[in-house]
Write a protein that holds these residues in place. Structure first.
Motif, short mmCIF file in Angstrom:
data_model
loop_
_atom_site.label_atom_id
_atom_site.label_comp_id
_atom_site.label_asym_id
_atom_site.label_seq_id
_atom_site.Cartn_x
_atom_site.Cartn_y
_atom_site.Cartn_z
N PHE A 30 10.50 -2.58 15.89
CA PHE A 30 11.33 -1.39 15.92
C PHE A 30 10.42 -0.11 16.04
CE2 PHE A 30 15.09 -3.84 14.41
CZ PHE A 30 15.86 -3.66 15.31
N TRP A 31 9.27 -0.20 15.45
CA TRP A 31 8.70 0.91 15.47
C TRP A 31 7.86 1.18 16.99
CZ3 TRP A 31 7.35 5.27 13.10
CH2 TRP A 31 6.21 6.00 13.18
N PHE A 32 7.44 0.10 17.54
CA PHE A 32 6.77 0.38 18.66
C PHE A 32 7.56 0.13 19.96
CE2 PHE A 32 3.07 -1.41 16.01
CZ PHE A 32 2.21 -0.16 16.57
N PHE A 35 11.21 3.78 18.00
CA PHE A 35 10.75 4.95 17.32
C PHE A 35 9.66 5.69 18.20
CE2 PHE A 35 12.79 2.81 13.77
CZ PHE A 35 13.86 3.21 13.83
N ARG A 36 8.52 5.12 18.38
CA ARG A 36 7.34 5.61 18.96
C ARG A 36 7.58 6.24 20.33
NH1 ARG A 36 2.49 3.01 20.91
NH2 ARG A 36 0.47 4.39 20.59
N PRO A 37 8.38 5.60 21.27
CA PRO A 37 8.34 6.02 22.62
C PRO A 37 9.48 7.38 22.45
CG PRO A 37 8.73 3.72 22.65
CD PRO A 37 8.57 4.31 21.19
N GLN A 38 10.57 7.33 21.63
CA GLN A 38 11.46 8.59 21.42
C GLN A 38 10.69 9.58 20.94
OE1 GLN A 38 14.31 8.92 22.36
NE2 GLN A 38 14.64 10.89 21.46
N MET A 39 9.72 9.54 20.06
CA MET A 39 9.03 10.59 19.30
C MET A 39 8.05 11.14 20.61
SD MET A 39 7.92 9.57 15.70
CE MET A 39 6.79 8.38 15.89
#
Length: 106
Positions: A30-32, A35-39
């Motif tokens: 989920f992080w990669f 969340f990471r692209p959204q940030m």
């Protein structure tokens, strides 16, 4: 005999921390993937809005297209029609249109 079977069954059990590996793996996925692209997009958007200057064409989050007339720290004055100016919060700018783009109604 039963003691031998109970001891053999207990020896084959995996360690307790091994049960959490699938959960940790899902969190990393989920992080990669989410969340990471959204940030990264949010950071790019903040940089784009911070670099906004006079005569830029912008689209607000509400879909209003206009030309920037004045830029302050938190607000921007946008001309949406000839002689019609509105003051908007800079964080509501959805996008800055590239120069030379065609108007929306042509």
């Amino acid at each position: 005999m039963l003691d031998f079977l109970a001891a053999a069954g207990a020896a084959d059990a995996p360690p307790g921390w091994l049960q959490f590996l699938p959960i940790v793996g899902m969190i990393l996925i989920f992080w990669f993937l989410l969340f990471r692209p959204q940030m990264k997009r949010a950071k790019e958007h903040q940089q784009k809005v911070a670099s906004m200057k006079k005569n830029d064409k912008v689209v607000t989050a509400g879909g209003i297209v206009g030309k920037v007339v004045k830029v302050d720290d938190d607000y921007a004055e946008v001309e949406i029609a000839q002689g019609t100016r509105v003051k908007i919060v800079k964080s509501t700018i959805g996008d800055i249109l590239p120069p030379g783009g065609k108007p929306a109604n042509d």
